[in-house]
Write an enzyme that holds these catalytic residues in place. Sequence first.
Site, PDB file in Angstrom:
ATOM      1  N   SER A 125       9.724  -0.105  -6.685  1.00  0.00           N
ATOM      2  CA  SER A 125      10.455   0.017  -5.423  1.00  0.00           C
ATOM      3  C   SER A 125      11.215  -1.261  -5.107  1.00  0.00           C
ATOM      4  CB  SER A 125       9.451   0.312  -4.299  1.00  0.00           C
ATOM      5  OG  SER A 125      10.040   0.117  -3.034  1.00  0.00           O
ATOM      6  N   TYR A 150       2.134  -1.776   1.047  1.00  0.00           N
ATOM      7  CA  TYR A 150       2.775  -0.900   0.055  1.00  0.00           C
ATOM      8  C   TYR A 150       3.629  -1.718  -0.905  1.00  0.00           C
ATOM      9  CZ  TYR A 150       6.384   2.001  -1.993  1.00  0.00           C
ATOM     10  OH  TYR A 150       7.248   2.571  -2.888  1.00  0.00           O
ATOM     11  N   LYS A 154       3.268  -2.613  -5.195  1.00  0.00           N
ATOM     12  CA  LYS A 154       4.298  -2.481  -6.229  1.00  0.00           C
ATOM     13  C   LYS A 154       4.504  -3.805  -6.957  1.00  0.00           C
ATOM     14  CE  LYS A 154       5.123   1.863  -5.783  1.00  0.00           C
ATOM     15  NZ  LYS A 154       4.660   2.797  -6.842  1.00  0.00           N
TER      16      LYS A 154
END
Length: 340
Positions: A125, A150, A154
């Site tokens: 991402s 989040y 990643k």
Amino acid sequence: MKILVTGGLGFIGSHTVVALLEKDYDVHIIDNLSNSSLSVLEGIAKITQKAPSFYNFDLRNEEKVDAFFKEHDDIDGVIHFAASKAVGESVENPLLYYENNINALVYLLKNITKLNHKNLIFSSSCTVYGEADQLPITEEAPIKKAESPYGNTKQIGEEIISDTCRAYDNFKAISLRYFNPIGGHSSTLIGELPIGTPQNLIPYMTQTAIGQRDELSIFGDDYPTADGTCIRDYIHVMDLAEAHVVALERLFGSEKDGLYEVFNLGTGKGSSVKEIVDAFEKVTRQKLNYKIVGRRQGDVVAAYADTEKAKDVLGWQTKLTLEDALEAAWNWQIKLKEED
């Protein structure tokens, strides 16, 4: 070739499965249905006239992951989508995100290292860049402290994969750093199907327009942008799906051991939230009921991709427009309403 797609019934996963089946890959899907539905499997089969093999279990169950790979030790490549992906939710429930996004990846990698063909595409991402110093964002941009758990999962995931490529012979991986995938398949047989309240802009927008939600909340209009709302790079999910097939073929064609590469996947153009609202109203002729609320924790001001590396190295670039994506998302929402 036999390809495992984890999270293959999710939004991006299902569209990528369609792209793989249309190229005659033998596709196997693992999905725990936590943010997807078995109806997606039917949609994939109707579009492609092919039925991928489906396994319903959670990748956090290491014994089940090990058992799957013992039975399928002839996998040629893995595309790993299965992960929790909402910025706001990750701030509220970080431990869920670390368990789901990191533990599952480790269990998967441990088994890939035992395969004859160690090829991995990782669903990453643009959140790995945090608040970028320069726009558009290139793959050389510094990886800053993540703005959310989040985003941190990643960043950590990419580091784990990179270390694995260095440690194991013939392990090859590509991390694809998505910007903001939207849209759906032109058939309206599959699309974005969030369980419960949508965490992303477009499904919340379409649900508001169809009457399922009272109003759309725009998180902040006091950002240092032209209209005060956040800017993102919105990419059609079908373009994104195609990029996964191209990246997989690059791994298959490479003789380089320990290969690890990263690519941005976006359009190269940023659109503000208000611009998306305006474009949606124009494309669908629907007036959106929205209100401005406070900023959402974890959001960056602006993020859009420099797409030159993907174009030059992968030979991939987007073909579909923002309007194409918004129309596809709206048509999908209409279909869902008709089926209620």
